[in-house]
Design a protein around this motif. Structure first.
Motif, short mmCIF file in Angstrom:
data_model
loop_
_atom_site.label_atom_id
_atom_site.label_comp_id
_atom_site.label_asym_id
_atom_site.label_seq_id
_atom_site.Cartn_x
_atom_site.Cartn_y
_atom_site.Cartn_z
N ASN A 52 71.02 40.59 46.86
CA ASN A 52 71.32 39.29 47.48
C ASN A 52 71.86 38.31 46.46
OD1 ASN A 52 70.34 40.12 50.01
ND2 ASN A 52 68.26 39.73 49.31
N THR A 76 73.44 42.56 52.32
CA THR A 76 72.86 41.30 51.85
C THR A 76 72.10 40.61 52.98
OG1 THR A 76 73.36 39.19 50.78
CG2 THR A 76 74.97 40.02 52.34
N ASP A 77 71.29 39.63 52.60
CA ASP A 77 70.57 38.81 53.58
C ASP A 77 71.42 37.68 54.13
OD1 ASP A 77 68.29 40.29 53.21
OD2 ASP A 77 67.32 38.86 51.88
#
Length: 158
Positions: A52, A76-77
């Protein structure tokens, strides 16, 4: 076929490497070193970046700059990194929570040869080169993140 996975989570690495081996039978999977320095000893066929924030973005930018033939799958977040994924010609962009079936989709496309020409062209824009060369102190104190955010989330970028 060679693949490298960058993730801080051991369970995530195990899940991703198992799915890679299942979908791409001839793949050799290794784990990338994550220590805030770049370790790009050689070109891989597939790079999975499961980190992230700015560090994940730096890895994606740098791989796309150095190795245009490498297919980058970015996990990714943060959905706001989608603009960066488009600009860096990432092969796929996955937002967590990560599901195994969602990760299988790009691998099936690789297996079938469903790869667009533009996804095999290195990104050589000066902005990416400058942003990916931020020094360690910039990454630690958040300066590089501010530069990234200001550019990619501005109104005039897409």
């Amino acid at each position: 076929m060679d693949a490298v996975i960058y993730t801080k989570s051991i369970p995530e690495y195990e899940m991703l490497s198992e799915i890679l081996a299942d979908e791409l039978s001839d793949v050799t999977v290794s784990r990338g070193v994550i220590d805030r320095e770049y370790h790009f000893e050689r070109e891989y066929d597939v790079v999975v970046v499961g980190i992230n924030g700015a560090l994940g973005m730096e890895l994606v930018c740098k791989y796309r700059e150095l190795y245009g033939n490498t297919l980058v799958i970015w996990i990714t977040d943060d959905p706001y990194f989608a603009r960066v994924a488009i600009r860096t010609h990432s092969f796929d962009f996955i937002v967590r929570p990560l599901e195994g079936t969602r990760f299988r989709e790009p691998l099936r496309r690789i297996k079938e040869g469903d790869i667009a020409v533009w996804q095999r062209i290195p990104v050589k824009a000066p902005f990416y080169q400058g942003i990916c060369k931020g020094n360690v102190s910039e990454r630690r104190n958040g300066t590089i993140w501010k530069r990234i955010k200001d550019y990619f989330l501005s109104e005039n970028t897409l």
